[in-house]
Scaffold this motif. Structure first.
Motif, PDB file in Angstrom:
ATOM      1  N   SER A   1       0.851  -1.192   0.000  1.00 15.83           N
ATOM      2  CA  SER A   1       0.000   0.000   0.000  1.00 15.83           C
ATOM      3  C   SER A   1       0.882   1.235   0.000  1.00 15.83           C
ATOM      4  N   VAL A   2       0.627   2.153  -0.913  1.00 14.56           N
ATOM      5  CA  VAL A   2       1.501   3.304  -1.124  1.00 14.56           C
ATOM      6  C   VAL A   2       0.743   4.609  -0.860  1.00 14.56           C
ATOM      7  N   GLY A   3       1.376   5.487  -0.092  1.00 16.86           N
ATOM      8  CA  GLY A   3       0.833   6.827   0.114  1.00 16.86           C
ATOM      9  C   GLY A   3      -0.534   6.811   0.768  1.00 16.86           C
ATOM     10  N   GLU A   4      -1.526   7.259   0.019  1.00 15.83           N
ATOM     11  CA  GLU A   4      -2.888   7.385   0.550  1.00 15.83           C
ATOM     12  C   GLU A   4      -3.560   6.028   0.756  1.00 15.83           C
TER      13      GLU A   4
ATOM     14  N   ASP B   1       7.904   8.352  -1.145  1.00 15.16           N
ATOM     15  CA  ASP B   1       6.697   7.559  -0.900  1.00 15.16           C
ATOM     16  C   ASP B   1       6.728   6.944   0.498  1.00 15.16           C
ATOM     17  N   LEU B   2       5.542   6.797   1.073  1.00 13.94           N
ATOM     18  CA  LEU B   2       5.338   6.024   2.285  1.00 13.94           C
ATOM     19  C   LEU B   2       4.730   4.694   1.848  1.00 13.94           C
ATOM     20  N   VAL B   3       5.428   3.604   2.117  1.00 16.55           N
ATOM     21  CA  VAL B   3       5.038   2.293   1.593  1.00 16.55           C
ATOM     22  C   VAL B   3       4.789   1.328   2.740  1.00 16.55           C
ATOM     23  N   ASN B   4       3.596   0.749   2.777  1.00 17.94           N
ATOM     24  CA  ASN B   4       3.294  -0.288   3.759  1.00 17.94           C
ATOM     25  C   ASN B   4       3.365  -1.654   3.088  1.00 17.94           C
ATOM     26  N   ILE B   5       4.105  -2.565   3.694  1.00 15.15           N
ATOM     27  CA  ILE B   5       4.211  -3.939   3.215  1.00 15.15           C
ATOM     28  C   ILE B   5       3.659  -4.854   4.289  1.00 15.15           C
TER      29      ILE B   5
ATOM     30  N   VAL C   1       3.026  -8.883   5.102  1.00 19.11           N
ATOM     31  CA  VAL C   1       3.380 -10.240   4.688  1.00 19.11           C
ATOM     32  C   VAL C   1       2.771 -11.244   5.657  1.00 19.11           C
ATOM     33  N   SER C   2       1.960 -12.124   5.149  1.00 21.70           N
ATOM     34  CA  SER C   2       1.434 -13.225   5.951  1.00 21.70           C
ATOM     35  C   SER C   2       1.534 -14.498   5.126  1.00 21.70           C
ATOM     36  N   ALA C   3       1.866 -15.590   5.783  1.00 24.90           N
ATOM     37  CA  ALA C   3       2.112 -16.821   5.036  1.00 24.90           C
ATOM     38  C   ALA C   3       1.843 -18.043   5.904  1.00 24.90           C
ATOM     39  N   GLU C   4       1.807 -19.194   5.227  1.00 26.85           N
ATOM     40  CA  GLU C   4       1.554 -20.481   5.885  1.00 26.85           C
ATOM     41  C   GLU C   4       2.642 -21.473   5.522  1.00 26.85           C
ATOM     42  N   LYS C   5       3.037 -22.274   6.497  1.00 25.65           N
ATOM     43  CA  LYS C   5       3.923 -23.407   6.259  1.00 25.65           C
ATOM     44  C   LYS C   5       3.661 -24.463   7.316  1.00 25.65           C
ATOM     45  N   GLY C   6       3.464 -25.692   6.878  1.00 28.99           N
ATOM     46  CA  GLY C   6       3.258 -26.787   7.809  1.00 28.99           C
ATOM     47  C   GLY C   6       2.021 -26.663   8.657  1.00 28.99           C
ATOM     48  N   GLY C   7       1.029 -25.922   8.162  1.00 26.40           N
ATOM     49  CA  GLY C   7      -0.205 -25.755   8.909  1.00 26.40           C
ATOM     50  C   GLY C   7      -0.179 -24.614   9.909  1.00 26.40           C
ATOM     51  N   PHE C   8       0.897 -23.808   9.921  1.00 27.24           N
ATOM     52  CA  PHE C   8       1.008 -22.670  10.824  1.00 27.24           C
ATOM     53  C   PHE C   8       1.037 -21.376  10.020  1.00 27.24           C
ATOM     54  N   PHE C   9       0.388 -20.349  10.564  1.00 28.47           N
ATOM     55  CA  PHE C   9       0.286 -19.038   9.918  1.00 28.47           C
ATOM     56  C   PHE C   9       0.904 -17.969  10.809  1.00 28.47           C
ATOM     57  N   ALA C  10       1.563 -17.001  10.180  1.00 33.40           N
ATOM     58  CA  ALA C  10       2.044 -15.820  10.897  1.00 33.40           C
ATOM     59  C   ALA C  10       1.845 -14.600  10.011  1.00 33.40           C
ATOM     60  N   ASP C  11       1.795 -13.429  10.638  1.00 36.87           N
ATOM     61  CA  ASP C  11       1.396 -12.196   9.965  1.00 36.87           C
ATOM     62  C   ASP C  11       2.255 -11.055  10.505  1.00 36.87           C
ATOM     63  N   THR C  12       2.834 -10.268   9.602  1.00 37.07           N
ATOM     64  CA  THR C  12       3.631  -9.122  10.030  1.00 37.07           C
ATOM     65  C   THR C  12       3.519  -8.020   9.001  1.00 37.07           C
ATOM     66  N   GLY C  13       3.884  -6.823   9.382  1.00 37.41           N
ATOM     67  CA  GLY C  13       3.812  -5.702   8.446  1.00 37.41           C
ATOM     68  C   GLY C  13       4.522  -4.494   9.011  1.00 37.41           C
ATOM     69  N   ALA C  14       4.838  -3.545   8.129  1.00 40.73           N
ATOM     70  CA  ALA C  14       5.484  -2.311   8.556  1.00 40.73           C
ATOM     71  C   ALA C  14       5.357  -1.276   7.453  1.00 40.73           C
ATOM     72  N   SER C  15       5.472  -0.019   7.842  1.00 39.86           N
ATOM     73  CA  SER C  15       5.462   1.100   6.908  1.00 39.86           C
ATOM     74  C   SER C  15       6.880   1.642   6.780  1.00 39.86           C
ATOM     75  N   PHE C  16       7.287   1.922   5.550  1.00 43.29           N
ATOM     76  CA  PHE C  16       8.650   2.355   5.263  1.00 43.29           C
ATOM     77  C   PHE C  16       8.625   3.650   4.456  1.00 43.29           C
ATOM     78  N   ALA C  17       9.526   4.550   4.808  1.00 46.32           N
ATOM     79  CA  ALA C  17       9.725   5.755   4.009  1.00 46.32           C
ATOM     80  C   ALA C  17      10.768   5.447   2.948  1.00 46.32           C
ATOM     81  N   LEU C  18      10.429   5.699   1.694  1.00 42.50           N
ATOM     82  CA  LEU C  18      11.361   5.465   0.594  1.00 42.50           C
ATOM     83  C   LEU C  18      12.129   6.769   0.355  1.00 42.50           C
TER      84      LEU C  18
ATOM     85  N   VAL D   1      -0.077   4.830   9.076  1.00 42.54           N
ATOM     86  CA  VAL D   1       0.957   3.802   9.097  1.00 42.54           C
ATOM     87  C   VAL D   1       0.444   2.609   9.897  1.00 42.54           C
ATOM     88  N   GLN D   2       0.998   1.451   9.567  1.00 44.92           N
ATOM     89  CA  GLN D   2       0.661   0.216  10.275  1.00 44.92           C
ATOM     90  C   GLN D   2       1.935  -0.559  10.542  1.00 44.92           C
TER      91      GLN D   2
END
Length: 255
Positions: free
Chosen positions: A69-72, A88-92, A94-111, A228-229
């Motif tokens: 997610s970028v800017g607005e 730009d202000l960029v939010n990334i 990332v959430s994923a699954e492996k072996g039946g387990f899920f995790a979720d993370t994210g952050a906002s970065f200034a480019l 930001v998140q």
């Protein structure tokens, strides 16, 4: 999910490390002139190299491996032809699954360099998440997460997006407790030992609600404002939070 044994914790830590490393790898690779589709492709390759699969893609049919997610745009941005540019202000997310387990993370970065108020928003957004994470302890009310974030936001003069909540995670991307407010609230539920949840407040320069674009995914703040998140996946213990989405194979660590 509730962690009941060491094997489950190791499975959660493994996918937590994968999403954390993917997030940081994407942030390092990000540069002006790159499209969000190209950035997403880097994330996809990193996940696949670890034998993991994108959680939003397999769970909801999201059109991308990661949310960018970028800017607005404040969340659920679809990777595509948008070209990143300096400032730009960029939010990334990332959430994923492996072996039946899920995790979720994210952050906002200034480019590159951004306006001072945007840099301050980013610093304070991370601090708001850290304060929320610090409330995660067996026996404590879930409401303390949002109340701690809310006190900080009010003191620093920010608003909070009040319809994007934290959530349970572990055996699926979204599970009990389905909605955990990251704004002041009176939730009477309590955190139990081993509970796995995200902490992900959205700090904003005036936005109070998230509204969806016509593409069915991308969210923007209303009133229009930057936000930001920052997000970690956390396990509740009797001694406090265990953060499992730390990069570099560090495993779980207290915030």
């Amino acid at each position: 999910m509730t962690i009941t044994n060491a094997e489950e914790l190791e499975g959660l830590k493994a996918i937590g490390r994968i999403v954390a490393d993917t997030l940081q790898g994407m942030a390092r690779a990000m540069e002006p002139g790159m499209t969000t589709r190209e950035l997403d492709a880097i994330g996809r390759r990193m996940l696949e190299a670890e034998g993991a699969q994108s959680a939003p893609e397999v769970t909801y049919g999201f059109p991308g491996a990661t949310c960018i997610s970028v800017g607005e745009e404040i969340a659920h941005g679809i990777p595509g032809d948008r070209v990143l540019k300096a400032g730009d202000l960029v939010n990334i997310d990332v959430s994923a699954e492996k072996g039946g387990f899920f995790a979720d993370t994210g952050a906002s970065f200034a480019l590159g360099e951004v306006r001072p108020e945007v840099a301050r928003l980013a610093r304070d957004g991370r601090r708001a998440m850290e304060l929320g994470v610090a409330q995660v302890r067996s026996g404590r009310p879930l409401a303390e997460i949002g109340n701690a974030v809310g006190r900080f936001a009010a003191k620093r003069g920010y608003s909070l997006i009040r319809n994007l909540a934290s959530h349970g995670v572990g055996r699926s991307l979204h599970e009990y407790p389905e909605e955990i407010a990251t704004w002041p609230n009176r939730d009477r539920r309590r955190i139990h030992r081993g509970l796995v949840l995200t902490v992900e407040p959205f700090l904003s320069l005036g936005g109070r609600m998230a509204v969806q674009d016509s593409d069915g995914w991308t969210l923007r703040a209303a009133p229009k404002a930057l936000a930001v998140q920052y997000e970690h996946t956390v396990v509740a213990t009797e001694r406090g939070p265990l953060v499992v989405t730390l990069p570099g194979g560090a495993g779980a660590s207290r915030a």
